[in-house]
Design a protein around this motif. Structure first.
Motif, mmCIF file in Angstrom:
data_model
loop_
_atom_site.group_PDB
_atom_site.id
_atom_site.type_symbol
_atom_site.label_atom_id
_atom_site.label_comp_id
_atom_site.label_asym_id
_atom_site.label_seq_id
_atom_site.Cartn_x
_atom_site.Cartn_y
_atom_site.Cartn_z
ATOM 1 N N VAL A 294 3.092 1.312 -9.586
ATOM 2 C CA VAL A 294 2.459 2.330 -8.900
ATOM 3 C C VAL A 294 1.715 2.860 -9.578
ATOM 4 C CG1 VAL A 294 2.734 3.818 -7.325
ATOM 5 C CG2 VAL A 294 4.621 2.797 -7.561
ATOM 6 N N GLN A 295 0.132 2.364 -8.854
ATOM 7 C CA GLN A 295 -1.287 2.255 -9.801
ATOM 8 C C GLN A 295 -2.120 3.016 -8.565
ATOM 9 O OE1 GLN A 295 -1.416 -0.661 -12.789
ATOM 10 N NE2 GLN A 295 -3.023 -1.527 -11.230
ATOM 11 N N GLU A 296 -3.117 4.147 -9.006
ATOM 12 C CA GLU A 296 -4.097 3.798 -7.994
ATOM 13 C C GLU A 296 -4.979 2.978 -7.625
ATOM 14 O OE1 GLU A 296 -8.040 6.548 -7.532
ATOM 15 O OE2 GLU A 296 -6.486 7.797 -8.866
ATOM 16 N N ASP A 297 -4.984 2.322 -6.042
ATOM 17 C CA ASP A 297 -5.827 1.099 -5.479
ATOM 18 C C ASP A 297 -7.168 1.350 -6.368
ATOM 19 O OD1 ASP A 297 -6.846 -0.952 -4.730
ATOM 20 O OD2 ASP A 297 -6.602 0.007 -2.576
ATOM 21 N N GLY A 298 -7.446 0.467 -7.322
ATOM 22 C CA GLY A 298 -8.544 0.740 -8.304
ATOM 23 C C GLY A 298 -9.797 0.208 -7.529
ATOM 24 N N GLY A 299 -9.512 -1.377 -6.486
ATOM 25 C CA GLY A 299 -10.801 -2.031 -6.681
ATOM 26 C C GLY A 299 -9.756 -3.381 -6.628
ATOM 27 N N GLU A 300 -9.216 -3.744 -7.544
ATOM 28 C CA GLU A 300 -8.519 -4.882 -7.272
ATOM 29 C C GLU A 300 -7.452 -5.369 -7.229
ATOM 30 O OE1 GLU A 300 -8.030 -5.514 -11.993
ATOM 31 O OE2 GLU A 300 -7.386 -3.723 -11.893
ATOM 32 N N GLY B 56 -5.009 17.543 -0.010
ATOM 33 C CA GLY B 56 -5.133 16.849 1.231
ATOM 34 C C GLY B 56 -6.866 16.157 0.122
ATOM 35 N N VAL B 57 -7.627 16.908 0.064
ATOM 36 C CA VAL B 57 -8.547 16.624 -0.984
ATOM 37 C C VAL B 57 -8.691 15.636 -2.415
ATOM 38 C CG1 VAL B 57 -11.054 16.886 -3.211
ATOM 39 C CG2 VAL B 57 -9.891 17.940 -0.536
ATOM 40 N N THR B 58 -7.259 14.960 -3.274
ATOM 41 C CA THR B 58 -7.052 14.644 -4.269
ATOM 42 C C THR B 58 -6.109 14.287 -3.895
ATOM 43 O OG1 THR B 58 -5.506 16.898 -5.277
ATOM 44 C CG2 THR B 58 -7.475 17.322 -5.763
ATOM 45 N N ARG B 59 -5.976 13.541 -2.600
ATOM 46 C CA ARG B 59 -5.035 12.784 -2.497
ATOM 47 C C ARG B 59 -5.129 11.366 -2.584
ATOM 48 N NH1 ARG B 59 -2.888 13.586 3.116
ATOM 49 N NH2 ARG B 59 -2.128 15.425 1.786
ATOM 50 N N ARG B 60 -4.840 9.931 -2.888
ATOM 51 C CA ARG B 60 -5.275 8.949 -3.200
ATOM 52 C C ARG B 60 -4.939 7.532 -2.286
ATOM 53 N NH1 ARG B 60 -9.055 11.735 -3.991
ATOM 54 N NH2 ARG B 60 -10.479 11.641 -5.554
ATOM 55 N N GLN B 61 -5.123 7.178 -2.008
ATOM 56 C CA GLN B 61 -5.092 5.223 -1.779
ATOM 57 C C GLN B 61 -3.987 5.064 -2.756
ATOM 58 O OE1 GLN B 61 -4.682 4.655 1.195
ATOM 59 N NE2 GLN B 61 -2.813 2.631 0.672
ATOM 60 N N GLY B 62 -2.739 3.986 -3.311
ATOM 61 C CA GLY B 62 -2.278 3.698 -4.284
ATOM 62 C C GLY B 62 -1.867 1.892 -3.893
ATOM 63 N N VAL B 63 -0.866 1.880 -4.546
ATOM 64 C CA VAL B 63 -1.100 -0.164 -4.447
ATOM 65 C C VAL B 63 1.171 0.100 -5.522
ATOM 66 C CG1 VAL B 63 -2.693 -1.581 -3.737
ATOM 67 C CG2 VAL B 63 -2.187 -0.668 -6.443
ATOM 68 N N GLU B 64 1.990 -0.340 -4.737
ATOM 69 C CA GLU B 64 2.972 -0.921 -5.182
ATOM 70 C C GLU B 64 3.220 -2.065 -6.066
ATOM 71 O OE1 GLU B 64 7.353 0.473 -4.706
ATOM 72 O OE2 GLU B 64 7.178 -1.352 -3.797
ATOM 73 N N GLN C 228 0.894 -0.959 0.080
ATOM 74 C CA GLN C 228 0.234 0.264 -0.074
ATOM 75 C C GLN C 228 0.623 1.800 -0.399
ATOM 76 O OE1 GLN C 228 -3.420 0.116 -0.217
ATOM 77 N NE2 GLN C 228 -3.279 -1.930 -0.128
ATOM 78 N N VAL C 229 0.865 2.208 -0.488
ATOM 79 C CA VAL C 229 1.163 3.844 -0.386
ATOM 80 C C VAL C 229 0.029 4.651 -0.622
ATOM 81 C CG1 VAL C 229 3.546 2.513 -1.743
ATOM 82 C CG2 VAL C 229 1.100 3.779 -3.637
ATOM 83 N N MET C 230 0.784 5.660 -0.874
ATOM 84 C CA MET C 230 -0.134 7.081 -0.626
ATOM 85 C C MET C 230 0.639 7.918 -2.218
ATOM 86 S SD MET C 230 -2.611 8.681 0.501
ATOM 87 C CE MET C 230 -3.118 8.158 1.954
ATOM 88 N N LEU C 231 -0.966 8.033 -2.798
ATOM 89 C CA LEU C 231 -1.080 9.873 -3.955
ATOM 90 C C LEU C 231 -0.995 10.243 -3.919
ATOM 91 C CD1 LEU C 231 -2.158 6.542 -6.415
ATOM 92 C CD2 LEU C 231 0.921 7.063 -5.854
ATOM 93 N N GLU C 232 0.368 11.413 -3.786
ATOM 94 C CA GLU C 232 0.474 12.418 -3.373
ATOM 95 C C GLU C 232 -0.575 13.066 -3.581
ATOM 96 O OE1 GLU C 232 3.392 14.766 -5.261
ATOM 97 O OE2 GLU C 232 3.692 14.504 -3.714
ATOM 98 N N GLY C 233 -1.627 14.443 -3.481
ATOM 99 C CA GLY C 233 -2.481 15.191 -3.982
ATOM 100 C C GLY C 233 -1.936 15.800 -5.022
ATOM 101 N N THR C 234 -2.925 16.843 -6.148
ATOM 102 C CA THR C 234 -3.107 17.764 -7.101
ATOM 103 C C THR C 234 -2.476 18.800 -6.470
ATOM 104 O OG1 THR C 234 -4.744 18.247 -6.964
ATOM 105 C CG2 THR C 234 -4.383 16.242 -9.030
#
Length: 156
Positions: free
Chosen positions: A129-135, A107-115, A54-60
Motif C-alpha cells: 500500500v502506497q500513496e497514489d503518486g501518479g503512477e 481530513g486535510v492530511t488524508r491521501r488517496q492510495g493504492v494497494e 484504490q484505498v484511502m490513507l488516513e490523515g495524521t
C-alpha cells in the motif's frame, strides 16, 4: 485585548497551523524517499502486477490540530458573556475547538492510495500500500519492488 485583536490572533494561529500541517504531509508514494533513505542499500525484486485497488490513507493525528483548535476555540468562547460566563465560554470553546481542530487536521492530511498486489518472479505474492503518486499500475505490468527492511515500494 480587544475583540478585533483576538480575531486577528485567532486567524494568525489558524494560518500557522495550516502551514505546519502542510509541512507534515510527507508523500508516501513509490517515488518519495525520506532523507534518511538516501545512500541506503535496498533489495530489488521483480514481479508482475496481479491487481490494483484504490484505498484511502488516513490523515495524521498529532496534537497540533487539537491544540491550535483549542486555542482558537478558547479565545472565541471567552468573548461570550462576562465574568464566569466568559470563563465557561472559554472552556467550552476550547473543548469544541480542540475536537474540530483534530478533525480538520486528519481530513486535510488524508491521501488517496493504492494497494498493488504483485506476483514475484519466485511465485510468491506481496501486496504493498502506497500513496497514489501518479503512477498508474495495471494488471500484467512488470514492476520492481524495493525493500530496505522496513519500507517496501512498487516502482517501474
Amino acid at each position: 485585548m480587544g475583540a478585533n485583536r483576538l480575531n486577528r490572533f485567532g486567524a494568525a494561529i489558524l494560518v500557522g497551523v495550516a502551514l505546519v500541517m502542510s509541512g507534515c504531509a510527507a508523500g508516501l508514494g513509490g517515488g518519495t524517499y525520506q532523507r534518511g533513505e538516501a545512500r541506503r542499500a535496498m533489495t530489488v525484486q521483480f514481479g508482475t502486477v496481479e491487481s490494483v485497488r484504490q484505498v484511502m490513507l488516513e490523515g495524521t493525528k498529532t496534537p497540533i490540530g487539537a491544540g491550535a483548535g483549542a486555542a482558537v476555540g478558547g479565545i472565541a468562547g471567552s468573548n461570550v458573556g462576562r465574568g464566569s460566563g466568559a470563563a465557561v465560554g472559554a472552556i467550552l470553546g476550547a473543548v469544541a475547538g480542540g475536537m474540530a481542530g483534530a478533525a480538520v487536521e486528519e481530513g486535510v492530511t488524508r491521501r488517496q492510495g493504492v494497494e498493488v498486489t504483485v506476483r514475484l518472479d519466485g511465485g510468491s505474492y506481496l501486496a504493498v500500500v502506497q500513496e497514489d503518486g501518479g503512477e498508474q499500475f495495471r494488471a500484467g505490468e512488470r514492476v520492481r519492488l524495493l525493500r530496505d527492511g522496513g519500507t517496501t515500494r512498487v516502482t517501474r
